[in-house]
Structure formats: structure tokens, C-alpha cells
Design a protein around this motif. Structure first.
Motif, PDB file in Angstrom:
ATOM      1  N   ALA A 237      27.288  73.467  38.234  1.00  0.00           N
ATOM      2  CA  ALA A 237      28.422  74.360  38.040  1.00  0.00           C
ATOM      3  C   ALA A 237      29.300  74.402  39.284  1.00  0.00           C
ATOM      4  O   ALA A 237      30.539  74.383  39.199  1.00  0.00           O
ATOM      5  N   GLU A 238      28.683  74.460  40.465  1.00  0.00           N
ATOM      6  CA  GLU A 238      29.455  74.467  41.711  1.00  0.00           C
ATOM      7  C   GLU A 238      30.198  73.152  41.895  1.00  0.00           C
ATOM      8  O   GLU A 238      31.370  73.127  42.314  1.00  0.00           O
ATOM      9  N   TRP A 239      29.530  72.040  41.589  1.00  0.00           N
ATOM     10  CA  TRP A 239      30.171  70.727  41.725  1.00  0.00           C
ATOM     11  C   TRP A 239      31.370  70.601  40.798  1.00  0.00           C
ATOM     12  O   TRP A 239      32.440  70.118  41.194  1.00  0.00           O
ATOM     13  N   ARG A 240      31.247  71.051  39.551  1.00  0.00           N
ATOM     14  CA  ARG A 240      32.361  70.972  38.592  1.00  0.00           C
ATOM     15  C   ARG A 240      33.521  71.844  39.048  1.00  0.00           C
ATOM     16  O   ARG A 240      34.691  71.463  38.900  1.00  0.00           O
ATOM     17  N   GLU A 241      33.225  73.024  39.581  1.00  0.00           N
ATOM     18  CA  GLU A 241      34.302  73.899  40.037  1.00  0.00           C
ATOM     19  C   GLU A 241      35.054  73.289  41.211  1.00  0.00           C
ATOM     20  O   GLU A 241      36.281  73.349  41.276  1.00  0.00           O
ATOM     21  N   ARG A 242      34.309  72.682  42.125  1.00  0.00           N
ATOM     22  CA  ARG A 242      34.952  72.043  43.264  1.00  0.00           C
ATOM     23  C   ARG A 242      35.782  70.834  42.830  1.00  0.00           C
ATOM     24  O   ARG A 242      36.874  70.589  43.363  1.00  0.00           O
ATOM     25  N   ARG A 243      35.309  70.064  41.878  1.00  0.00           N
ATOM     26  CA  ARG A 243      36.065  68.919  41.377  1.00  0.00           C
ATOM     27  C   ARG A 243      37.350  69.377  40.688  1.00  0.00           C
ATOM     28  O   ARG A 243      38.406  68.754  40.825  1.00  0.00           O
ATOM     29  N   LYS A 244      37.266  70.494  39.971  1.00  0.00           N
ATOM     30  CA  LYS A 244      38.443  71.030  39.300  1.00  0.00           C
ATOM     31  C   LYS A 244      39.483  71.488  40.311  1.00  0.00           C
ATOM     32  O   LYS A 244      40.689  71.205  40.158  1.00  0.00           O
ATOM     33  N   GLU A 245      39.026  72.173  41.370  1.00  0.00           N
ATOM     34  CA  GLU A 245      39.960  72.617  42.397  1.00  0.00           C
ATOM     35  C   GLU A 245      40.608  71.434  43.103  1.00  0.00           C
ATOM     36  O   GLU A 245      41.802  71.460  43.428  1.00  0.00           O
ATOM     37  N   LYS A 246      39.853  70.377  43.339  1.00  0.00           N
ATOM     38  CA  LYS A 246      40.412  69.191  43.998  1.00  0.00           C
ATOM     39  C   LYS A 246      41.473  68.534  43.127  1.00  0.00           C
ATOM     40  O   LYS A 246      42.526  68.115  43.617  1.00  0.00           O
ATOM     41  N   ALA A 247      41.207  68.449  41.814  1.00  0.00           N
ATOM     42  CA  ALA A 247      42.186  67.832  40.909  1.00  0.00           C
ATOM     43  C   ALA A 247      43.478  68.641  40.859  1.00  0.00           C
ATOM     44  O   ALA A 247      44.579  68.081  40.837  1.00  0.00           O
TER      45      ALA A 247
END
Length: 306
Positions: A237-247
Motif C-alpha cells: 500500500a505504501e509503495w503504490r501510494e508513493r508511485r501514484k504521487e511520483k506519477a
């Protein structure tokens, strides 16, 4: 691997360590502890069930080597000899049928010259926790019926003592009790059946059910599996949130823009220009009002007069 660098932060490292230690304890300590208790309970129940249908044997056949084999515990035995006078030992902090109790041990001299402890039964304390007076056993030779039991062992620091003038112990362990009273005892003891010479309150046999230990063992195994899975879920969940913020950052969009449903190009709507107005005032057009025939004649007359 760079995407998981956030796990090197102290908070994540502590969480991972706690989960790892918990899972390790579940598989190596907690689950085996409960499953082991289930195995020992089932073994005890089998021995009791088998002893009910087995014949009674002299205690000398069971303790031929000065102790008993584990598989001979709970065997029905007979013992002939005599109780030792004024030699009672109280087992403290016991619970019989849900009430505080003292179990009473008395050395018993067998016909073959060996001495074994006899658990005569239980008595209830008086005045809260004070040991009551104990009825003396018969001094004449008697024959007892009972069940032979293994010594229970002694917990560290639980040494025999004398309190209120009575010898007291925390568990039934023949060797330290023998050293305490100065008698060489067989490494076992006899638990009396009901209505025996010198018997007190009868200690009931354990219930023949396995108890909740098996289910508790499976629960600890399940916890040991669920804890790492839970950690993996939060990492993902943390990894997906960080990837979303980066995009969003690469697209020039902030999370607030996405929440509001706008983008930088359309975040401020353009104003619709107002129609241009003429700087000169226009003369209003005459308004035609319907008139009657008389009014029309009068208007023509006076209009012509002007």
C-alpha cells in the motif's frame, strides 16, 4: 529495489523486526507449547482409559527399579505396609474442585522395606489460608488401593519449608521431599482411591478431554502466518501510494488538483466577455398606442392647428 528504499527508515525497520520476532516465536515457542500440551494431555487420557480396564497389580511390580516407567503411570496398584507416624507433608497452593486446598502426603513403609509417598487426599484451609488439623493415619499394617504416579518435579525457588509447625511443599517431588524429611523415598507416589485406610478428601481423576490446546496451537500458527502477510500488505500500500504521487508530480499535477477534479490547464475557468455597449444613447422609438375614433379626430384637428 530503489522503490523500496522507504523501508530503510527507522519506523519500517522496527515494524519489520517486531513482526519477524513475533512470527518466529509463534512457530518455535507458542505453537509447539500448546501442541505439546495437547499431546501430553492425550497421552495422559489414554493411560487413564487403559488403566480402567487393566487389572490391579502389586506396587512392587511397577516400581521394581525404584521408579516407574512413564507408560505405567495411573496403573491401579495395591500396596501393603504401614504409614509413618507424625510425618505428614502438606502440598500448598492446590485447587481441588475449584476451591483452595492442601494435599496431604504421608510416607508409607512397604513390606519390602522401601518407602513411598502416599497422597491421602485433600483438606480445606481454615481462616483463609491456614492449614487445618490433619487426621492421623492408622498405625497398624494396612493394604491400600490406589494409582501410581510420577513425581511432578520442582520449580526453581520452590523449596520445602516449615510453616505454622507443618512441613509444606509446592509440588510432589519424591527426591527433594526425601532430603527434606531425611528418608530415602521411591521416585514415585501413590494417589489413593476412595474409601481407603487413612484416606481424606478424594482427589478426582482428570477429565478425559483434550482441552483447547490443539485449537490454541493452530491459532498461534495462523498468527505466525498472518503477521508477515499483514506487513506485506502495508508495504504494498505504501509503495503504490508513493508511485501514484511520483506519477502526479511528473505530470505537474498535485494530489489536491486530483481531489478537486481539475488540472493546471483548466483550474481557473476563463471569464465570458460581456457584450460591448455603445457610448452614444439612442433615442427611444415612439410607442404606438391604440386610440379611439374621437381621440383620432381631436388629434388631427389640433395637430393641424399647430
Amino acid at each position: 529495489m530503489r522503490r523500496l528504499k522507504f523501508m530503510l527508515r527507522p519506523g519500517w525497520l522496527v515494524l519489520a523486526a517486531v513482526v519477524g520476532i513475533f512470527a518466529y516465536l509463534c512457530f518455535t515457542v507458542l505453537a509447539p507449547w500448546q501442541l505439546g500440551k495437547n499431546t501430553s494431555t492425550e497421552h495422559r487420557n489414554d493411560l487413564i482409559s487403559n488403566s480402567i480396564n487393566a487389572g490391579t497389580v502389586p506396587v512392587g511390580e511397577v516400581i521394581a527399579d525404584g521408579t516407574i516407567a512413564p507408560d505405567d503411570e495411573w496403573r491401579n496398584i495395591t500396596a501393603t505396609g504401614s504409614y509413618q507416624p507424625d510425618a505428614d507433608i502438606l502440598v500448598r497452593l492446590q485447587s481441588i474442585e475449584g476451591a483452595p486446598s492442601y494435599e496431604v502426603l504421608t510416607p508409607f513403609l512397604l513390606d519390602d522395606g522401601r518407602t513411598i509417598l502416599v497422597n491421602r487426599g485433600y483438606v480445606r484451609p481454615i481462616n483463609g489460608a491456614e492449614a487445618p488439623p490433619i487426621a492421623a493415619p492408622p498405625t497398624d499394617p494396612v493394604t491400600l488401593n490406589g494409582r501410581v504416579r510420577l513425581s511432578e518435579g520442582t520449580a526453581p525457588g520452590r523449596v520445602p519449608m516449615v510453616e505454622d509447625g507443618a512441613k509444606q511443599v509446592y509440588s510432589i517431588d519424591a527426591r527433594p521431599i526425601g532430603e527434606f524429611i531425611g528418608t530415602d523415598l521411591v521416585d514415585a507416589y501413590i494417589q489413593l482411591e476412595p474409601d481407603q485406610p487413612g484416606g481424606l478428601g478424594t482427589i478426582p481423576l482428570p477429565q478425559l478431554d483434550a482441552g483447547p490446546y490443539l485449537s490454541y496451537g493452530f491459532q498461534w500458527l495462523a498468527f505466525g502466518i498472518m503477521a508477515p502477510l499483514g506487513l506485506a500488505y502495508f508495504i504494498r500500500a505504501e509503495w503504490r501510494e508513493r508511485r501514484k504521487e511520483k506519477a502526479l508530480a511528473e505530470a505537474g499535477t498535485t494530489p489536491d488538483d486530483v481531489t478537486a477534479g481539475t488540472t493546471p490547464d483548466d483550474s481557473t475557468p476563463e471569464a465570458t466577455p460581456a457584450p460591448a455597449r455603445s457610448s452614444r444613447l439612442r433615442k427611444p422609438e415612439p410607442v404606438s398606442v391604440p386610440r379611439t375614433a374621437k381621440e383620432a379626430r381631436l388629434a388631427d384637428r389640433y395637430g393641424n392647428a399647430r
